[in-house]
Enzyme design. Structure first.
Site, mmCIF file in Angstrom:
data_model
loop_
_atom_site.group_PDB
_atom_site.id
_atom_site.type_symbol
_atom_site.label_atom_id
_atom_site.label_comp_id
_atom_site.label_asym_id
_atom_site.label_seq_id
_atom_site.Cartn_x
_atom_site.Cartn_y
_atom_site.Cartn_z
ATOM 1 N N SER A 88 26.509 30.032 -9.610
ATOM 2 C CA SER A 88 25.318 30.315 -8.812
ATOM 3 C C SER A 88 25.740 30.832 -7.450
ATOM 4 O O SER A 88 26.926 30.939 -7.143
ATOM 5 C CB SER A 88 24.469 29.054 -8.654
ATOM 6 O OG SER A 88 25.193 28.070 -7.925
ATOM 7 N N LYS A 89 24.752 31.137 -6.623
ATOM 8 C CA LYS A 89 25.036 31.692 -5.302
ATOM 9 C C LYS A 89 25.860 30.747 -4.441
ATOM 10 O O LYS A 89 26.598 31.177 -3.564
ATOM 11 C CB LYS A 89 23.726 32.048 -4.594
ATOM 12 C CG LYS A 89 23.032 33.270 -5.184
ATOM 13 C CD LYS A 89 21.790 33.632 -4.393
ATOM 14 C CE LYS A 89 21.127 34.885 -4.975
ATOM 15 N NZ LYS A 89 19.905 35.257 -4.234
ATOM 16 N N ARG A 90 25.724 29.440 -4.706
ATOM 17 C CA ARG A 90 26.462 28.516 -3.845
ATOM 18 C C ARG A 90 27.963 28.580 -4.114
ATOM 19 O O ARG A 90 28.757 28.056 -3.348
ATOM 20 C CB ARG A 90 25.955 27.088 -4.036
ATOM 21 C CG ARG A 90 26.293 26.446 -5.366
ATOM 22 C CD ARG A 90 25.592 25.087 -5.465
ATOM 23 N NE ARG A 90 25.926 24.396 -6.693
ATOM 24 C CZ ARG A 90 26.998 23.643 -6.843
ATOM 25 N NH1 ARG A 90 27.861 23.519 -5.849
ATOM 26 N NH2 ARG A 90 27.236 23.014 -7.975
#
Length: 491
Positions: A254-256
């Site tokens: 994910s973006k994290r």
């Protein structure tokens, strides 16, 4: 059987690594099997659809060199290849399901459905989801509702008894009790738009798709799709659910975990060759040792048998390493042109570059080439050659276990070593630095750190002696004096 596979993204966001990995696997399987790779646009989610995402899809695949044999712009006789242009087909086949008793019109209002959800939640009922309220309406009741202008959706009738099995090339047989499949899901919405499940099954059948390669997250929908195929009397394609792509912590990418859209990787200085090579190894391996594959290699060697079941870990450091290797494999002139475009974008050089700016870069190229992991690294490595307006961070100039006064002493020593620098060869200057630190009983790194910061403005630079040669003795001494003055004012 001639292999026909498809990549069918929904243009509701930018192309990301997980999605592109699916496209790449489908593409290479088609090529290695002598089959066809089809691009289909699943744009029925009109609330989230946007033109930018569609444009990003085309730009991403073109940048990676993934070409489709059939698609919106290449009619192979199975089109249209855009779902919003196939509504009449979906309505026609929905009517067939209704006529055969496999689907029915549901007139339940949103208020009733919300009340149903609340009751099930309150009573903690084992029966979750739609209660099949409209499944047994008589023809007269349906006609009366239609005459009254009541809106409706069409639901697929899930068998209450029995089990459904889908065969997966990687996972084997996957069986699920029919009662555990979502109860009578909507297949045609009130606005006439098909849901993903209906459109996906109809399109795959009508386009002759033989193998469906998609992420493992779609496994729960597999039994529903098989039931739809059976309801139509069609043979399902072979399924191949690809392993998930996860971060180093084991959670879904994910973006994290950092930048995951391919657009950001492209802007960040990655080469398409490196991206293709790396993501082809996310869940597939040719053997236990080989890591480097060109696109042409994979078009010949890729097969389904070597896809793994286990999740694939996305490692940014490994990708950076791959990218650095591919940078160094590039033809020198091609790489120079690519790096110069980065310098222009970052306003390090003029657009177009002057002859002098080109000459400076030609001199720097041999010493920066081996240090590049990303093409965008080039600006930070050579900027000091193009400007004398540096800003120094005094803390960067201070080696560990040393204070600013110690850094001043190191710079004053370096200053004496630079006198006459231009009259000596690089080898002689390197020998002078080495001999001096040995005589003084200091570490070479402690001498070089403040010198590097003074000369380049950063703690990271190309090899110091060669950098000084490119900059010249006079400019180097001026910068040392500038940082010395700053450090002394702060002591």
């Amino acid at each position: 059987m001639s292999v026909r596979v498809r990549y069918a993204p929904s243009p509701t966001g930018l192309q990301h690594i997980g999605g592109v990995r699916t496209a790449v696997f489908n593409y290479f399987f088609a090529k290695s099997s002598g089959g066809k790779f089809i691009l289909r646009i699943e744009d029925t989610d009109r609330e989230r659809y946007n033109d930018e995402s569609l444009q990003d899809l085309y730009e991403t695949l073109n940048w990676l060199g993934i070409t489709w044999d059939e698609g919106p712009d290449k009619d192979g006789g199975y089109g249209p290849y855009v779902q919003s242009e196939r509504f009449e087909i979906y309505r026609e086949y929905t009517e067939k399901l209704i006529e055969s008793g496999h689907a029915y019109k549901c007139f339940c209002t949103e208020e009733r459905l919300e009340q149903l959800r609340e009751e099930q939640k309150k009573t903690k009922s084992k029966e979750q989801g739609y209660d099949r309220h409209c499944s047994n309406l008589t023809a007269e009741e349906v006609d009366a509702n239609l005459a009254d202008g009541k809106p409706f959706v069409v639901r697929f009738r899930i068998p209450v008894e029995g089990k459904t099995t889908l065969t997966d090339v990687i996972m084997g047989e996957i069986t699920r009790k029919n009662k555990d499949v979502s109860p009578d899901p909507i297949i045609l919405k009130s606005d006439g738009f098909p849901t993903y499940h209906l459109a996906n099954v109809i399109d795959d059948h009508m386009m002759g798709i033989t193998h469906v390669l998609r992420a493992q997250e779609w496994i729960p929908t597999g039994p529903l799709h098989v039931l739809l195929y059976k309801a139509f009397g069609w043979e399902p394609p072979l399924y191949c659910h690809l392993p998930l792509v996860v971060g180093k912590d084991g959670s879904k990418l994910s973006k994290r975990h950092g930048s995951t859209s391919v657009r950001e990787f492209r802007k960040g200085g990655y080469l398409p060759e490196a991206i293709i090579n790396y993501i082809s190894l996310l869940g597939w391996s040719f053997d236990d040792s080989r890591e480097f594959f060109t696109k042409e290699d994979l078009e010949k060697l890729f097969n389904l048998e070597k896809i793994n079941k286990a999740p694939a870990v996305f490692d940014y450091k490994k990708l950076d390493w791959f990218n650095g290797q591919y940078i160094r494999m590039k033809d020198h002139e091609e790489l120079k042109e690519l790096l110069m475009s980065v310098l222009i974008d970052d306003e390090v050089v003029s657009n177009p570059p002057t002859d002098k700016e080109k000459s400076v870069f030609d001199g720097a190229f041999p010493i920066i080439r081996e240090r590049l992991k990303l093409t965008t690294d080039v600006s930070g490595l050579v900027r000091f050659l193009y400007t004398d307006e540096l800003e120094w961070n005094s803390d960067d100039a201070v080696p560990k276990k040393m204070d600013k006064a110690g850094a001043v002493k190191m710079l004053e020593l370096a200053r004496t070593l630079l006198e006459g620098f231009d009259s000596r060869s690089d080898e002689e200057n390197e020998e002078l630095f080495s001999k001096t630190v040995e005589e003084q009983g200091i570490k070479l790194g402690d001498l070089m750190q403040p010198l590097r910061v003074a000369v380049t403005g950063t703690k990271m630079s190309p090899p110091m002696v060669q950098s000084l040669s490119l900059l010249g003795e006079k400019r180097a001494l001026q910068r040392i004096d500038g940082l010395l003055s700053q450090l002394k004012s702060e002591i």
